[in-house]
Design an enzyme around this catalytic site. Sequence first.
Site, short mmCIF file in Angstrom:
data_model
loop_
_atom_site.label_atom_id
_atom_site.label_comp_id
_atom_site.label_asym_id
_atom_site.label_seq_id
_atom_site.Cartn_x
_atom_site.Cartn_y
_atom_site.Cartn_z
N CYS A 339 -8.44 2.77 6.08
CA CYS A 339 -7.56 1.61 6.15
C CYS A 339 -8.26 0.44 6.84
O CYS A 339 -9.23 -0.10 6.31
CB CYS A 339 -6.24 1.98 6.81
SG CYS A 339 -4.91 0.81 6.42
N HIS A 428 -4.14 6.93 4.04
CA HIS A 428 -3.97 7.79 5.20
C HIS A 428 -3.57 9.19 4.71
O HIS A 428 -2.98 9.34 3.62
CB HIS A 428 -2.86 7.27 6.11
CG HIS A 428 -3.17 5.95 6.74
ND1 HIS A 428 -4.13 5.81 7.72
CD2 HIS A 428 -2.63 4.71 6.56
CE1 HIS A 428 -4.18 4.55 8.10
NE2 HIS A 428 -3.29 3.86 7.41
#
Length: 509
Positions: A339, A428
């Site tokens: 991310c 994630h």
Amino acid sequence: MVQGAVLVAGTTSDAGKSAVVAGVCRWLHRRGVSVAPFKAQNMSNNSVVTPDGGEIGRAQAMQAFASGIAPSVDLNPVLLKPGGDRTSQVVVRGRADGQVSALSYRHRTAALSDVVADSLARLRARHDVVVCEGAGSPAEINLRATDLANMGFARRNDLPVLVVGDIDRGGVLAHLFGTLAVLDPADQALVAGFVINKFRGDPRLLEPGLDRLRELTGRPTLGVLPFAEGLWLDAEDSLSAVADGVLGHPAPPRGGQWLRVAVVRFPRISNATDAEALACEPGVAVRYVTEPSRIADTDVVVLPGTKATVSDLAWLRASGMADAVRAHAGSGRPVLGICGGYQMLGHTVSDPDGAEAAPGTTVAGLGLLDLEIAFDPVKHLATPTATAWGETVTGYEIHHGRVVRSGDPGLIGDEGSDRGHVLGTHWHGLAENDGFRRLLLTRLAGEAGRTGFVVAQDTSFAAERSRQVDLLADLVEHHLDTSSLEHVIGHGAPPGLPVLTSGLAASPA
């Protein structure tokens, strides 16, 4: 069958509220009770995307898992995500809804109180029991007038309250007594009892203190939970579960070598729990690091998520960590970005509309991937499924940044980047997929030259998560007075409890 609700408050942050709620939920679920967790307001950068498309605190998702239900935005209707020392993004029912300071947030709590009440009502209509978690401490009486999650919440919804204290910090009896004493009489009337957490030693040594606490307050201690070494997954603040920088309790390697993983601990680190799946593997030692020397002798560097990509990238440079990461990659050893950490690995990061940084900001990245990132004002939330390296994988996405140009092959189809020893993804939870994680560790060990490292083929991340929530439930079952707990849930705090005089004026209902 028990029906009702209870609020688990704490003398301090990290007193064990999240763990107690999870344990009570799992204990009730194992007995066939339909139960749901609830946290009216959370402040955390560890979050997940729910099946109904919103964003909630990760602790509530873990508690939902313990309860045997799917997570939903009703479990955590208000989430504050700190992006700086004085500002936070407000997430309301799963969607970002502006930025606030500590002072300006007070003007929003009246409207948010209705949002909280609606979510709680929906949960109570669907489940026999709702186990609510407070935020911080109810003793923060300076915040009582606009309280959404502690005694103001309990008063508005007529909920009994249990106060949890962490004895490992010392002074727990004073913390419990003092928390009750500073509350006004109407708030005190809802406090039904206490729970002591993380006790080490012989409980008989504590009994005189508990007896005296009951004499002073008129309230029982419903139990003393012993310290348990094996609890570290899905912590509200995952870094609180780290001892000496090491995540979890690494099992010995199956082969002749360890794989050493350094996770950069950004000032605004988010979803640090991504590293937990790696730390569950035998022979994988995961350590959080904040200074360059800790990277010099590691095998793999992970740049995790962050709530403030631009400012944490500036910290990475100022601390010398950026040069250490580039040197690590320059030697051919692997780097994995997730991310915000993935975004840092590219050539540029721009924020034209000020989603996280000042409008019009453009900064140079680390240049380890052929990648350009631009931030959108609308946050992207998703729970994708795809195929990666022949394995079906799931994950979740929470990010403003989007890839506007990439010259590297994708890691998961077109998503992410795969440049051999430098990898990155916006996903994630990718390492929670057991098959993919084994392939990833094999790849990382090979790139690091750890030919003696053997990847275990029997580690199940889901099974480890189940083991830990069952351990929490076992602690509740064996060390709490569960009959009294059920009575409090079903009937509320007993009438006529003593009031401790504090000299404080009455708080608003």
